[in-house]
Design a protein around this motif. Structure first.
Motif, PDB file in Angstrom:
ATOM      1  N   THR A  53       0.832  -1.198   0.000  1.00 30.18           N
ATOM      2  CA  THR A  53       0.000   0.000   0.000  1.00 30.18           C
ATOM      3  C   THR A  53       0.866   1.248   0.000  1.00 30.18           C
ATOM      4  O   THR A  53       1.779   1.382   0.820  1.00 30.18           O
ATOM      5  CB  THR A  53      -0.934   0.019   1.232  1.00 30.18           C
ATOM      6  OG1 THR A  53      -1.787  -1.131   1.197  1.00 30.18           O
ATOM      7  CG2 THR A  53      -1.799   1.271   1.236  1.00 30.18           C
ATOM      8  N   LEU A  54       0.581   2.162  -0.924  1.00 29.97           N
ATOM      9  CA  LEU A  54       1.228   3.469  -0.986  1.00 29.97           C
ATOM     10  C   LEU A  54       0.155   4.535  -1.175  1.00 29.97           C
ATOM     11  O   LEU A  54      -0.736   4.373  -2.005  1.00 29.97           O
ATOM     12  CB  LEU A  54       2.210   3.549  -2.157  1.00 29.97           C
ATOM     13  CG  LEU A  54       3.565   2.843  -2.032  1.00 29.97           C
ATOM     14  CD1 LEU A  54       4.362   3.050  -3.318  1.00 29.97           C
ATOM     15  CD2 LEU A  54       4.351   3.323  -0.837  1.00 29.97           C
ATOM     16  N   MET A  84       4.872  15.241  -6.616  1.00 26.76           N
ATOM     17  CA  MET A  84       4.579  16.298  -7.581  1.00 26.76           C
ATOM     18  C   MET A  84       3.216  16.128  -8.226  1.00 26.76           C
ATOM     19  O   MET A  84       2.532  17.107  -8.526  1.00 26.76           O
ATOM     20  CB  MET A  84       5.683  16.338  -8.637  1.00 26.76           C
ATOM     21  CG  MET A  84       7.016  16.805  -8.076  1.00 26.76           C
ATOM     22  SD  MET A  84       8.307  16.904  -9.322  1.00 26.76           S
ATOM     23  CE  MET A  84       9.681  17.523  -8.333  1.00 26.76           C
ATOM     24  N   ILE A  85       2.812  14.892  -8.440  1.00 26.67           N
ATOM     25  CA  ILE A  85       1.470  14.645  -8.960  1.00 26.67           C
ATOM     26  C   ILE A  85       0.420  15.153  -7.976  1.00 26.67           C
ATOM     27  O   ILE A  85      -0.547  15.824  -8.369  1.00 26.67           O
ATOM     28  CB  ILE A  85       1.283  13.147  -9.246  1.00 26.67           C
ATOM     29  CG1 ILE A  85       2.028  12.756 -10.528  1.00 26.67           C
ATOM     30  CG2 ILE A  85      -0.201  12.789  -9.375  1.00 26.67           C
ATOM     31  CD1 ILE A  85       2.077  11.274 -10.796  1.00 26.67           C
ATOM     32  N   LEU A  86       0.586  14.858  -6.713  1.00 27.91           N
ATOM     33  CA  LEU A  86      -0.374  15.299  -5.704  1.00 27.91           C
ATOM     34  C   LEU A  86      -0.408  16.816  -5.587  1.00 27.91           C
ATOM     35  O   LEU A  86      -1.462  17.404  -5.318  1.00 27.91           O
ATOM     36  CB  LEU A  86      -0.025  14.686  -4.346  1.00 27.91           C
ATOM     37  CG  LEU A  86      -0.291  13.185  -4.200  1.00 27.91           C
ATOM     38  CD1 LEU A  86       0.263  12.663  -2.879  1.00 27.91           C
ATOM     39  CD2 LEU A  86      -1.777  12.888  -4.292  1.00 27.91           C
ATOM     40  N   ARG A  87       0.724  17.466  -5.815  1.00 25.50           N
ATOM     41  CA  ARG A  87       0.776  18.923  -5.657  1.00 25.50           C
ATOM     42  C   ARG A  87       0.302  19.682  -6.884  1.00 25.50           C
ATOM     43  O   ARG A  87      -0.188  20.807  -6.763  1.00 25.50           O
ATOM     44  CB  ARG A  87       2.210  19.366  -5.318  1.00 25.50           C
ATOM     45  CG  ARG A  87       2.597  19.159  -3.873  1.00 25.50           C
ATOM     46  CD  ARG A  87       3.799  20.011  -3.500  1.00 25.50           C
ATOM     47  NE  ARG A  87       5.026  19.514  -4.077  1.00 25.50           N
ATOM     48  CZ  ARG A  87       5.912  18.759  -3.409  1.00 25.50           C
ATOM     49  NH1 ARG A  87       5.668  18.403  -2.155  1.00 25.50           N
ATOM     50  NH2 ARG A  87       7.021  18.367  -3.993  1.00 25.50           N
ATOM     51  N   HIS A  88       0.431  19.084  -8.076  1.00 25.56           N
ATOM     52  CA  HIS A  88       0.256  19.892  -9.289  1.00 25.56           C
ATOM     53  C   HIS A  88      -0.838  19.432 -10.248  1.00 25.56           C
ATOM     54  O   HIS A  88      -1.351  20.264 -10.998  1.00 25.56           O
ATOM     55  CB  HIS A  88       1.587  19.944 -10.051  1.00 25.56           C
ATOM     56  CG  HIS A  88       2.668  20.682  -9.331  1.00 25.56           C
ATOM     57  ND1 HIS A  88       2.784  22.062  -9.336  1.00 25.56           N
ATOM     58  CD2 HIS A  88       3.697  20.223  -8.563  1.00 25.56           C
ATOM     59  CE1 HIS A  88       3.835  22.422  -8.620  1.00 25.56           C
ATOM     60  NE2 HIS A  88       4.406  21.333  -8.141  1.00 25.56           N
ATOM     61  N   CYS A 107      -2.428   5.323 -11.086  1.00 26.76           N
ATOM     62  CA  CYS A 107      -3.572   5.238 -10.169  1.00 26.76           C
ATOM     63  C   CYS A 107      -3.677   6.493  -9.314  1.00 26.76           C
ATOM     64  O   CYS A 107      -4.776   7.008  -9.072  1.00 26.76           O
ATOM     65  CB  CYS A 107      -3.446   4.004  -9.280  1.00 26.76           C
ATOM     66  SG  CYS A 107      -3.646   2.434 -10.161  1.00 26.76           S
ATOM     67  N   LEU A 108      -2.534   6.994  -8.855  1.00 23.67           N
ATOM     68  CA  LEU A 108      -2.540   8.183  -8.012  1.00 23.67           C
ATOM     69  C   LEU A 108      -3.101   9.375  -8.773  1.00 23.67           C
ATOM     70  O   LEU A 108      -3.948  10.118  -8.257  1.00 23.67           O
ATOM     71  CB  LEU A 108      -1.122   8.474  -7.529  1.00 23.67           C
ATOM     72  CG  LEU A 108      -0.961   9.591  -6.501  1.00 23.67           C
ATOM     73  CD1 LEU A 108      -1.694   9.249  -5.206  1.00 23.67           C
ATOM     74  CD2 LEU A 108       0.510   9.847  -6.222  1.00 23.67           C
ATOM     75  N   ALA A 109      -2.640   9.573 -10.018  1.00 20.60           N
ATOM     76  CA  ALA A 109      -3.118  10.702 -10.813  1.00 20.60           C
ATOM     77  C   ALA A 109      -4.580  10.528 -11.201  1.00 20.60           C
ATOM     78  O   ALA A 109      -5.352  11.496 -11.200  1.00 20.60           O
ATOM     79  CB  ALA A 109      -2.256  10.851 -12.071  1.00 20.60           C
ATOM     80  N   ASN A 110      -4.973   9.301 -11.517  1.00 27.96           N
ATOM     81  CA  ASN A 110      -6.341   9.052 -11.963  1.00 27.96           C
ATOM     82  C   ASN A 110      -7.360   9.362 -10.870  1.00 27.96           C
ATOM     83  O   ASN A 110      -8.460   9.859 -11.168  1.00 27.96           O
ATOM     84  CB  ASN A 110      -6.491   7.607 -12.415  1.00 27.96           C
ATOM     85  CG  ASN A 110      -7.782   7.356 -13.148  1.00 27.96           C
ATOM     86  OD1 ASN A 110      -8.728   6.783 -12.613  1.00 27.96           O
ATOM     87  ND2 ASN A 110      -7.842   7.805 -14.401  1.00 27.96           N
ATOM     88  N   ASN A 135      -3.770  -3.549 -11.022  1.00 27.56           N
ATOM     89  CA  ASN A 135      -3.735  -2.391 -10.133  1.00 27.56           C
ATOM     90  C   ASN A 135      -4.759  -1.338 -10.524  1.00 27.56           C
ATOM     91  O   ASN A 135      -5.295  -0.630  -9.668  1.00 27.56           O
ATOM     92  CB  ASN A 135      -2.324  -1.799 -10.119  1.00 27.56           C
ATOM     93  CG  ASN A 135      -1.334  -2.704  -9.413  1.00 27.56           C
ATOM     94  OD1 ASN A 135      -1.690  -3.430  -8.486  1.00 27.56           O
ATOM     95  ND2 ASN A 135      -0.086  -2.679  -9.853  1.00 27.56           N
ATOM     96  N   ARG A 136      -5.056  -1.235 -11.811  1.00 24.43           N
ATOM     97  CA  ARG A 136      -6.111  -0.311 -12.246  1.00 24.43           C
ATOM     98  C   ARG A 136      -7.451  -0.726 -11.655  1.00 24.43           C
ATOM     99  O   ARG A 136      -8.175   0.111 -11.074  1.00 24.43           O
ATOM    100  CB  ARG A 136      -6.191  -0.286 -13.771  1.00 24.43           C
ATOM    101  CG  ARG A 136      -7.361   0.529 -14.301  1.00 24.43           C
ATOM    102  CD  ARG A 136      -7.420   0.547 -15.809  1.00 24.43           C
ATOM    103  NE  ARG A 136      -7.608  -0.789 -16.381  1.00 24.43           N
ATOM    104  CZ  ARG A 136      -7.857  -1.013 -17.665  1.00 24.43           C
ATOM    105  NH1 ARG A 136      -7.936   0.003 -18.514  1.00 24.43           N
ATOM    106  NH2 ARG A 136      -8.008  -2.249 -18.121  1.00 24.43           N
TER     107      ARG A 136
END
Length: 266
Positions: A53-54, A84-88, A107-110, A135-136
């Motif tokens: 898990t991340l 950076m994905i989470l911030r931008h 997955c994080l960006a989606n 994972n998707r």
């Protein structure tokens, strides 16, 4: 003998008048503890590291190397890109992502998107597609997986070394489908997008040959450069070319850049 013993003991603590250092026996013990800790983590991940898990998302690590699994344990796998994905990454822009791998950044960006179907992930290595798809679905994501490489070239080949997760596209290896940035944008009819690039040196050709698509359509670029592959001079040339196209570096962490296109922010 007493003076000699005293000198030997003092030499364990420092060399010279001001060059203090850790005692050699203590230094050896520190290295031993570090190696034992690494060994225990590797042993743990070998037997129990099939899933991890991340950032609150659950991933299958099927097929991942032991080295990669230990990065999950220490929370260092794609750490800079994830932050950076989470911030931008905005919720309103579609995403084109090249280099999906296990799907961690995908997955994080989606999960950030208002419409998660507006997200395309390209992965040239067919051996990684089953895990990417697992994972998707596991994280209830809706991005589209495309087997192929993002490249301006009509024909692209994939070379894979000992670690299947570090494959590179180029002129040597197994032929894989190739898709240009311009072609994807035209097919999907996207006027503006976010572009995430982690393609092991392939970014060099994208920046050189797809400058018009970058300038006119890419609002945000999250880019990992690979100076170990093409040298620091070429990395500098890539960033300078992007700045010439109207991009500005807003954040940099080692070899990961966040660039905004000022032509499209006005």
């Amino acid at each position: 003998p007493g003076v000699m013993l005293q000198w030997q003991w003092r030499s364990l603590w420092y060399r010279g008048k001001r060059d203090y250092c850790i005692p050699f026996p203590l230094s050896n013990m520190t290295a031993l503890i570090r190696n034992v800790r690494r060994g225990l983590v590797s042993l743990f991940m070998y037997f129990f590291g099939q899933n991890w898990t991340l950032d609150g998302l659950r991933y299958s690590l099927k097929g991942a190397s032991l080295k990669m699994k230990t990065q999950f344990f220490w929370n260092t796998y794609e750490e800079r890109e994830r932050k950076m994905i989470l911030r931008h990454v905005p919720a309103t822009l579609p995403i084109i992502e090249a280099g999906g791998c296990l799907g961690v950044t995908s997955c994080l960006a989606n999960r950030l998107l208002a419409n998660p179907k507006f997200h395309v992930v390209l992965e040239p290595n067919g051996a990684l597609l089953p895990t990417l798809d697992i994972n998707r679905h596991r994280n209830r994501c809706k991005f589209t997986i495309v087997h192929g490489a993002l490249s301006p070239e009509k024909e692209t080949k994939l070379s894979v070394g000992k670690d299947a997760f570090a494959g590179r596209t180029g002129t040597v290896g197994i032929p894989v489908p190739s898709f240009s940035l311009q072609g994807i944008l035209q097919k999907l009819d996207w006027k503006k997008c976010v572009l995430i690039l982690d393609i092991e040196g392939g970014e060099q050709a994208i920046v050189k040959e797809e400058d018009e698509s970058l300038r006119e359509h890419v609002v945000l670029l999250i880019l990992e450069t690979h100076p170990k592959i093409y040298g620091p001079e070429e990395e500098t040339a890539i960033i300078q070319k992007l700045e010439y196209l109207g991009f500005k570096v807003y954040e940099k962490d080692c070899d990961v850049y966040v660039l905004y296109n000022h032509n499209l922010l006005q």
